[in-house]
Design an enzyme around this catalytic site. Structure first.
Site, short mmCIF file in Angstrom:
data_model
loop_
_atom_site.label_atom_id
_atom_site.label_comp_id
_atom_site.label_asym_id
_atom_site.label_seq_id
_atom_site.Cartn_x
_atom_site.Cartn_y
_atom_site.Cartn_z
CG HIS A 222 31.77 -33.36 12.75
ND1 HIS A 222 31.07 -33.30 13.93
CD2 HIS A 222 32.68 -34.35 12.92
CE1 HIS A 222 31.51 -34.23 14.76
NE2 HIS A 222 32.50 -34.88 14.18
CD GLN A 246 38.03 -44.29 16.74
OE1 GLN A 246 38.16 -44.56 15.54
NE2 GLN A 246 37.94 -43.05 17.17
N GLY A 332 40.39 -32.69 11.66
CA GLY A 332 40.35 -31.52 12.53
C GLY A 332 41.59 -31.43 13.41
CD GLN A 333 46.06 -28.77 15.08
OE1 GLN A 333 46.39 -29.24 13.98
NE2 GLN A 333 46.77 -28.95 16.18
CG ASP A 335 40.16 -35.22 17.62
OD1 ASP A 335 40.01 -35.54 18.80
OD2 ASP A 335 39.24 -34.79 16.91
CD GLN A 338 41.46 -38.77 14.57
OE1 GLN A 338 40.99 -39.70 15.21
NE2 GLN A 338 40.71 -37.81 14.07
CB SER A 371 30.43 -35.97 19.33
OG SER A 371 30.74 -35.65 17.99
#
Ligand code: AMP
Length: 465
Positions: A222, A246, A332-333, A335, A338, A371
């Site tokens: 992050h 989600q 972020g790559q 995910d 996403q 996380s």
């Protein structure tokens, strides 16, 4: 030449110096580095650096290119001598300013330098005490392209042997700039009304607004997004919201880690301007019924295993975009699916938002930061390295010319045959559609596996990395 370099925060400089007992120590020195940004591009964005370094009376001008990989700070470097003395340094500074280069800050440090040789390489270890920043250790080998992988492996081995663990990828100048920015508390924004008022103030000041959506439990992955946003925007807003829509009914919504105090502290240290922490019923008030349908991509891979997941992601992301109305947003790559869903959402809905995808930040052994890594027990943590090993094996096969998705899949699956690891999928896909890659097009290796009750995902682009 390439500078293969790693840097670590040093809690015990004396202990580290003692471990360098067999190395030769040069005379200590004091460096002053004046950094500049370019008139035609933003070095913070392009990951380049340009400086005048004064070592005592000796001056050099240094250019550094972007970093090559995520585990070290290796990069192209060109360093040229200029005349001696402070007046000469001042004349060059005036020259660069005339040419449009903007001074960004001065790093002053005391250096103890140690050298040794091993495996045909000259290795340098330094202990840097940086004014206003802290004490760090650096390991460095300067080599040519052909020996870069061997030099990188040696540096990582040495770091392990010397007990260096707290990797620090940020430059001293960015640490210094962040420190001065981080004396300000970020504005805490608990509801949409407070957020809108804050954003209106930024707009009035003609600030570029960067937005980093997260679910909290913040880590260095992050932080990389936030740092990129800080480098490109005048005002950075981070949202921390564990989005219920989600998560599936049997997923970890209630036990998802919530570490708000530590998250606030990290945001403060990075110079975040506003933290948006809405309650669930602020985002989904009673009567809420409108969802975003992201189309076929939402039904494969993560979407197949987690039905409704991307509908929840696309819905909350669109809502957050409407609330913040940012100029740029950072994802972020890590995910990758996403990224594909949000990229499509921005294009399909004509959202006037710059979409920035930041490379995956990994532990030294390759495990992508997540996380959810904190759920892993020591055995699972060690097993979790299969993800990156499998992706790297696929990439090695790809580099050797293998293009058959079935064989690449088999390579990854073979790597993941480890007791205690349950592979969900390992596949090669087109990164935009997550369908089979077209021949000659981009290809992304994706993988997901369970370690006990913890599911982790990872990916690696085969065509560019
Ligand atoms: P999350 O809090 O898990 O929803 O993640 C928030 C953002 O951080 C998403 O855009 C993630 O892709 C990104 N992110 C998570 N882990 C990493 C990582 N290891 N490297 C880079 N970005 C990450």
């Amino acid at each position: 030449m390439i500078e293969v370099e790693t840097k670590y925060a040093l809690a015990d400089p004396a202990g580290f110096a003692a471990r360098l007992a067999g190395w030769a120590e040069l005379s200590p020195r004091r460096d002053e580095d004046q950094y500049f940004n370019a008139p035609d591009r933003d070095f913070a964005r392009t990951d380049e650096a340009f400086r005048i370094r004064s070592i005592g009376n000796t001056n050099v001008v240094t250019y550094k290119g972007p970093k090559f990989d995520t585990q070290t700070k290796s990069r192209f470097e060109l360093e040229l001598p200029i005349g001696d003395g402070p007046e000469e340094a001042a004349r060059w500074r005036a020259m660069f300013v005339r040419l449009g280069y903007r001074p960004t800050g001065i790093v002053r440090k005391h250096r103890r330098i140690f050298t040794t040789s091993r495996d045909g390489f000259e290795i340098q270890a330094t202990i840097d005490t940086v004014d206003g920043v802290g004490t760090y250790a650096e390991l460095e080998i300067v080599t040519d392209d052909s020996r870069y992988p061997a030099a990188r492996d040696l540096i990582l081995t040495l770091a392990g042997e010397l007990g260096l663990t707290q990797l620090e990828r940020r430059s001293y100048i960015s640490l210094l700039l962040q420190k001065s920015a981080s004396t300000r508390e970020p504005k805490q924004l608990d509801d949409v009304a407070a957020l809108r008022k804050f954003v209106a103030g930024c707009r009035r000041d003609r600030k570029k607004i960067g937005f980093v959506p997260t679910m909290g439990a913040l880590h260095a992955g992050h932080a990389a997004l936030i740092e990129r946003a800080k480098a490109q925007c005048d005002c950075v807003i981070v949202s921390i919201f564990v989005n219920p829509t989600q998560f599936g009914p049997n997923e970890d919504y209630t036990r998802y880690p919530r570490t708000l105090e530590a998250d606030r502290e990290l945001c403060r240290s990075l110079g975040v301007d506003g933290i948006f922490v809405p309650a669930a019923d602020e985002v989904y008030p009673p009567g809420f019924v409108t969802y975003v349908d992201p189309g076929p991509i939402a039904t494969v891979f993560e979407g197949a295993i987690r039905p409704g997941h991307f509908r929840g992601v696309a819905t909350v992301v669109l809502k957050l975009f409407q609330m913040v109305q940012p100029d740029a947003t950072y994802f972020g790559q890590k995910d990758a699916q996403q990224v594909a869903v949000v990229g499509r959402l921005i294009r399909d809905c004509n959202l006037p938002i710059e979409f920035v995808v930041v490379p995956t930040i990994r532990e030294q052994d390759g495990l992508a930061l997540s996380s959810r890594n904190r759920y892993l027990d020591p055995t699972q943590r060690s097993n979790a390295t299969v993800l990156y090993r499998a992706l790297s094996a696929a990439r090695a096969d790809w580099k050797a010319g293998e293009r058959d998705p079935a064989r690449l899949r088999a390579t990854m699956a073979r790597e993941a045959v480890v007791p205690g690891v349950q592979l969900d999928y390992a596949e090669v896909v087109d990164p935009d559609s997550f369908a089979a890659p077209s021949s000659g097009g981009r290809a992304l290796a994706v993988i997901a596996a369970r370690f006990g009750t913890t599911r982790l995902i990872d990916n690696l682009e085969l065509t560019t990395e």
